[in-house]
Design a protein around this motif. Structure first.
Motif, PDB file in Angstrom:
ATOM      1  N   ALA A 160      30.285  -6.493  28.539  1.00 52.31           N
ATOM      2  CA  ALA A 160      31.635  -6.495  29.103  1.00 52.31           C
ATOM      3  C   ALA A 160      31.940  -7.833  29.762  1.00 52.31           C
ATOM      4  O   ALA A 160      33.023  -8.396  29.584  1.00 52.31           O
ATOM      5  CB  ALA A 160      31.789  -5.355  30.115  1.00 52.31           C
ATOM      6  N   ARG A 161      30.999  -8.352  30.533  1.00 54.04           N
ATOM      7  CA  ARG A 161      31.201  -9.643  31.198  1.00 54.04           C
ATOM      8  C   ARG A 161      31.347 -10.758  30.168  1.00 54.04           C
ATOM      9  O   ARG A 161      32.114 -11.690  30.362  1.00 54.04           O
ATOM     10  CB  ARG A 161      30.032  -9.944  32.137  1.00 54.04           C
ATOM     11  N   CYS A 162      30.630 -10.659  29.098  1.00 58.26           N
ATOM     12  CA  CYS A 162      30.706 -11.667  28.050  1.00 58.26           C
ATOM     13  C   CYS A 162      32.107 -11.692  27.445  1.00 58.26           C
ATOM     14  O   CYS A 162      32.679 -12.752  27.216  1.00 58.26           O
ATOM     15  CB  CYS A 162      29.663 -11.373  26.977  1.00 58.26           C
ATOM     16  N   SER A 198      26.919  -3.935  30.829  1.00 54.12           N
ATOM     17  CA  SER A 198      27.584  -4.809  31.775  1.00 54.12           C
ATOM     18  C   SER A 198      27.619  -6.232  31.249  1.00 54.12           C
ATOM     19  O   SER A 198      28.642  -6.919  31.340  1.00 54.12           O
ATOM     20  CB  SER A 198      26.853  -4.759  33.119  1.00 54.12           C
ATOM     21  N   TYR A 199      26.520  -6.670  30.681  1.00 53.11           N
ATOM     22  CA  TYR A 199      26.473  -8.018  30.109  1.00 53.11           C
ATOM     23  C   TYR A 199      27.514  -8.155  29.000  1.00 53.11           C
ATOM     24  O   TYR A 199      28.252  -9.129  28.944  1.00 53.11           O
ATOM     25  CB  TYR A 199      25.083  -8.333  29.565  1.00 53.11           C
ATOM     26  N   GLU A 223      34.808 -10.957  28.881  1.00 47.87           N
ATOM     27  CA  GLU A 223      35.752 -11.456  29.873  1.00 47.87           C
ATOM     28  C   GLU A 223      35.529 -12.935  30.200  1.00 47.87           C
ATOM     29  O   GLU A 223      36.328 -13.532  30.908  1.00 47.87           O
ATOM     30  CB  GLU A 223      35.599 -10.660  31.173  1.00 47.87           C
ATOM     31  N   ALA A 224      34.470 -13.513  29.698  1.00 46.38           N
ATOM     32  CA  ALA A 224      34.086 -14.877  30.082  1.00 46.38           C
ATOM     33  C   ALA A 224      35.119 -15.911  29.648  1.00 46.38           C
ATOM     34  O   ALA A 224      35.724 -15.818  28.593  1.00 46.38           O
ATOM     35  CB  ALA A 224      32.738 -15.222  29.467  1.00 46.38           C
ATOM     36  N   CYS A 269      28.681 -17.718  27.217  1.00 45.11           N
ATOM     37  CA  CYS A 269      28.665 -16.652  26.235  1.00 45.11           C
ATOM     38  C   CYS A 269      29.300 -17.131  24.952  1.00 45.11           C
ATOM     39  O   CYS A 269      30.368 -17.731  24.971  1.00 45.11           O
ATOM     40  CB  CYS A 269      29.428 -15.454  26.785  1.00 45.11           C
TER      41      CYS A 269
END
Length: 100
Positions: free
Chosen positions: A86-88, A83-84, A90-91, A96
């Protein structure tokens, strides 16, 4: 359990380096004695060989403080790591290093 997951997430976020989800090792590759639990000795022997950028601490994965990590705890750590990452990707802000 929530405190440990939050601590693990904080370590990942503060490190500013994404985990490589595609290379998350299998539980059985770390559980070398095959007893269904990863103990701290197995973790110390094998964690240096993991091919992920942010290797979680044993304490962060041991959500119930039993000095062992079971498959559910392992899956939770893997999910958080993925999850981290993936979120990174998209940041759009600077938390990130790989942000857009």
């Amino acid at each position: 359990m929530t405190k440990k997951l939050v601590a693990f997430a904080a370590v990942l976020l503060l490190s500013a380096a994404p985990a490589i989800a595609a290379e998350w090792p299998s539980f059985k590759s770390i559980d070398t004695d095959g007893n269904g639990q990863i103990d701290s000795v197995e973790w110390r022997k094998n964690s240096a060989n993991l091919k992920i950028e942010q290797v979680p601490t044993f304490e962060a994965m041991d959500a119930n403080s039993t000095n062992s990590v079971d498959e559910d705890e392992w899956a939770a750590a893997e999910k958080l790591s993925q999850s981290y990452a993936a979120r990174c990707r998209e940041a759009s802000s600077s938390w990130c290093k790989d942000a857009k």
